[in-house]
Design a protein around this motif. Sequence first.
Motif, PDB file in Angstrom:
ATOM      1  N   ALA A  19       0.835  -1.199   0.000  1.00  0.00           N
ATOM      2  CA  ALA A  19       0.000   0.000   0.000  1.00  0.00           C
ATOM      3  C   ALA A  19       0.870   1.251   0.000  1.00  0.00           C
ATOM      4  N   ALA A  20       0.424   2.286  -0.721  1.00  0.00           N
ATOM      5  CA  ALA A  20       1.155   3.551  -0.697  1.00  0.00           C
ATOM      6  C   ALA A  20       1.040   4.203   0.672  1.00  0.00           C
ATOM      7  N   LYS A  21      -0.135   4.051   1.289  1.00  0.00           N
ATOM      8  CA  LYS A  21      -0.401   4.609   2.612  1.00  0.00           C
ATOM      9  C   LYS A  21      -1.776   4.155   3.053  1.00  0.00           C
ATOM     10  N   SER A  22      -2.145   4.478   4.285  1.00  0.00           N
ATOM     11  CA  SER A  22      -3.511   4.238   4.715  1.00  0.00           C
ATOM     12  C   SER A  22      -4.405   5.281   4.052  1.00  0.00           C
ATOM     13  N   ALA A  23      -5.639   4.900   3.779  1.00  0.00           N
ATOM     14  CA  ALA A  23      -6.554   5.774   3.048  1.00  0.00           C
ATOM     15  C   ALA A  23      -7.126   6.881   3.925  1.00  0.00           C
ATOM     16  N   PHE A  24      -7.036   6.698   5.242  1.00  0.00           N
ATOM     17  CA  PHE A  24      -7.533   7.669   6.214  1.00  0.00           C
ATOM     18  C   PHE A  24      -6.928   7.302   7.554  1.00  0.00           C
ATOM     19  N   ASN A  25      -7.154   8.121   8.562  1.00  0.00           N
ATOM     20  CA  ASN A  25      -6.667   7.785   9.894  1.00  0.00           C
ATOM     21  C   ASN A  25      -7.366   6.519  10.383  1.00  0.00           C
ATOM     22  N   ILE A  26      -6.584   5.481  10.606  1.00  0.00           N
ATOM     23  CA  ILE A  26      -7.148   4.189  10.999  1.00  0.00           C
ATOM     24  C   ILE A  26      -7.941   4.341  12.298  1.00  0.00           C
ATOM     25  N   ILE A  27      -9.130   3.744  12.309  1.00  0.00           N
ATOM     26  CA  ILE A  27      -9.953   3.752  13.522  1.00  0.00           C
ATOM     27  C   ILE A  27      -9.734   2.448  14.280  1.00  0.00           C
ATOM     28  N   VAL A  28      -9.258   2.568  15.499  1.00  0.00           N
ATOM     29  CA  VAL A  28      -9.112   1.431  16.413  1.00  0.00           C
ATOM     30  C   VAL A  28      -9.857   1.839  17.683  1.00  0.00           C
ATOM     31  N   ALA A  29     -11.027   1.264  17.887  1.00  0.00           N
ATOM     32  CA  ALA A  29     -11.906   1.704  18.975  1.00  0.00           C
ATOM     33  C   ALA A  29     -12.307   0.506  19.828  1.00  0.00           C
ATOM     34  N   SER A  30     -11.884   0.508  21.068  1.00  0.00           N
ATOM     35  CA  SER A  30     -12.129  -0.644  21.942  1.00  0.00           C
ATOM     36  C   SER A  30     -13.075  -0.283  23.085  1.00  0.00           C
ATOM     37  N   GLY A  31     -13.782  -1.300  23.571  1.00  0.00           N
ATOM     38  CA  GLY A  31     -14.655  -1.096  24.725  1.00  0.00           C
ATOM     39  C   GLY A  31     -15.644   0.026  24.497  1.00  0.00           C
ATOM     40  N   PRO A  32     -15.811   0.918  25.464  1.00  0.00           N
ATOM     41  CA  PRO A  32     -16.767   2.029  25.308  1.00  0.00           C
ATOM     42  C   PRO A  32     -16.396   2.982  24.181  1.00  0.00           C
ATOM     43  N   ASN A  33     -15.133   3.022  23.786  1.00  0.00           N
ATOM     44  CA  ASN A  33     -14.739   3.869  22.656  1.00  0.00           C
ATOM     45  C   ASN A  33     -15.404   3.429  21.351  1.00  0.00           C
ATOM     46  N   SER A  34     -15.775   2.154  21.277  1.00  0.00           N
ATOM     47  CA  SER A  34     -16.386   1.640  20.054  1.00  0.00           C
ATOM     48  C   SER A  34     -17.798   2.177  19.844  1.00  0.00           C
ATOM     49  N   SER A  35     -18.349   2.869  20.847  1.00  0.00           N
ATOM     50  CA  SER A  35     -19.670   3.492  20.665  1.00  0.00           C
ATOM     51  C   SER A  35     -19.566   4.820  19.935  1.00  0.00           C
ATOM     52  N   PHE A  36     -18.322   5.297  19.675  1.00  0.00           N
ATOM     53  CA  PHE A  36     -18.118   6.499  18.862  1.00  0.00           C
ATOM     54  C   PHE A  36     -17.892   6.055  17.417  1.00  0.00           C
ATOM     55  N   PRO A  37     -18.794   6.391  16.493  1.00  0.00           N
ATOM     56  CA  PRO A  37     -18.634   5.905  15.117  1.00  0.00           C
ATOM     57  C   PRO A  37     -17.274   6.218  14.492  1.00  0.00           C
ATOM     58  N   HIS A  38     -16.719   7.417  14.757  1.00  0.00           N
ATOM     59  CA  HIS A  38     -15.401   7.782  14.238  1.00  0.00           C
ATOM     60  C   HIS A  38     -14.471   8.120  15.397  1.00  0.00           C
ATOM     61  N   ALA A  39     -14.279   7.159  16.269  1.00  0.00           N
ATOM     62  CA  ALA A  39     -13.453   7.361  17.459  1.00  0.00           C
ATOM     63  C   ALA A  39     -12.011   7.683  17.077  1.00  0.00           C
ATOM     64  N   GLN A  40     -11.385   8.558  17.850  1.00  0.00           N
ATOM     65  CA  GLN A  40      -9.965   8.822  17.690  1.00  0.00           C
ATOM     66  C   GLN A  40      -9.170   7.760  18.451  1.00  0.00           C
ATOM     67  N   VAL A  41      -8.053   7.351  17.851  1.00  0.00           N
ATOM     68  CA  VAL A  41      -7.216   6.338  18.488  1.00  0.00           C
ATOM     69  C   VAL A  41      -6.660   6.887  19.803  1.00  0.00           C
ATOM     70  N   SER A  42      -6.710   6.065  20.837  1.00  0.00           N
ATOM     71  CA  SER A  42      -6.276   6.505  22.165  1.00  0.00           C
ATOM     72  C   SER A  42      -5.230   5.539  22.727  1.00  0.00           C
ATOM     73  N   LYS A  43      -4.806   5.830  23.950  1.00  0.00           N
ATOM     74  CA  LYS A  43      -3.860   4.954  24.643  1.00  0.00           C
ATOM     75  C   LYS A  43      -4.563   3.837  25.415  1.00  0.00           C
ATOM     76  N   ARG A  44      -5.882   3.771  25.305  1.00  0.00           N
ATOM     77  CA  ARG A  44      -6.617   2.733  26.039  1.00  0.00           C
ATOM     78  C   ARG A  44      -6.127   1.345  25.649  1.00  0.00           C
ATOM     79  N   ARG A  45      -5.998   0.481  26.649  1.00  0.00           N
ATOM     80  CA  ARG A  45      -5.525  -0.880  26.418  1.00  0.00           C
ATOM     81  C   ARG A  45      -6.690  -1.867  26.381  1.00  0.00           C
ATOM     82  N   LEU A  46      -6.553  -2.876  25.530  1.00  0.00           N
ATOM     83  CA  LEU A  46      -7.629  -3.845  25.340  1.00  0.00           C
ATOM     84  C   LEU A  46      -7.870  -4.673  26.597  1.00  0.00           C
ATOM     85  N   LYS A  47      -9.145  -4.916  26.834  1.00  0.00           N
ATOM     86  CA  LYS A  47      -9.550  -5.822  27.896  1.00  0.00           C
ATOM     87  C   LYS A  47     -10.175  -7.065  27.270  1.00  0.00           C
TER      88      LYS A  47
END
Length: 354
Positions: free
Chosen positions: A179-207
């Motif tokens: 790939a030349a690059k990612s097409a947009f800022n990758i969304i990685v949304a875990s736990g309650p963050n996943s309730s945000f449709p376009h969540a910003q990537v955070s330092k939250r750790r997976l449970k």
Amino acid sequence: MPPSALFRLLEKLKTGSLDGFLVSKEENVSYLSNYHICDSYLLVSPKKVYFITDFRYVEEARKNIRGVEIFKYSNLFKDIGRLAGRLKIRRLGFEARDLNVASYGKIKEYSGLKIKLIDTFNLVEALRQIKEAQEVKYIKEAIGITGRAFEFLKGYLKAGLSELEIAGELERFIRFQGAAKSAFNIIVASGPNSSFPHAQVSKRRLKPDDALIIDLGVEVKGYKSDLTRVFFLDKIQPAKRKLYQIVIGAQEKAIEAVKPGSEICKIDQAGREFIRSFGYGKYFGHSLGHGVGLEIHEEPAICAKNKSPVQAGMVFTIEPGIYLPGRFGIRVEDMVLVTEKGVEVLSGAINKSI
């Protein structure tokens, strides 16, 4: 450029009573010239087409762009006015959504009274809705890389990883896959963050009991992919499984509604009504999908307001979701190609099972 793109644009100029058109939007310049160089313009007329760029890109343009004349400007807007005069353009269309007020003013100043500037809307974007074979090929390549990234995640994900670490690993993986690059800022949304449709990537750790939404796209030859999957690290809780199955069912209903000639809004309606029938209608607030190509969000919009017909050659996403505030969200997104006979799920080979 796609073989018929410039011809179709010139036909549109005739019906719009334009004898020239200034293309300023980067993706539209790329589409019509079949090569991506930033900070460049196209001046299109029946007599001649100029690719207008500066010293930084002129040699690259001459090497890679065919069928147009490469023009190196010294004073951009003055030169555009001069070229329009040389082509005897009297009604010059411009892209109203892209050209800023300052640039418009400069072009008007240098064009003089003989040239009238005419604002246009979605002139090239409407052409880009219908993908040609080479465009579909690049999109499929991008989807293939995205699918391999999702397969990679199955062996990589574990409790304790942060969203930032996952996003970083995905960036590395897709580059090594071509790939030349990612097409947009990758969304990685875990736990309650996943309730945000376009969540910003955070330092939250997976449970272990998290629902994890990954929304990923890559770029190949300028063309984009856009897919979303939900991952579960441990045994899936009944509430999450229920919503996942509803979302998958809504997507299936929407895909069944993709029929050439039918109104686009019926696709949105099919998926939305399925979710509403289970009582979750208010938790699905965004449109069902969007076109994808040189831009990650382009025409057609797959929404309730779009009564335009579904046409063969369109490529768009179908991405129903349910988002429970403060708890979790579920979204599944695939890309489809409308064919003469129906629909092809371009990302259909990518496993969505849980």
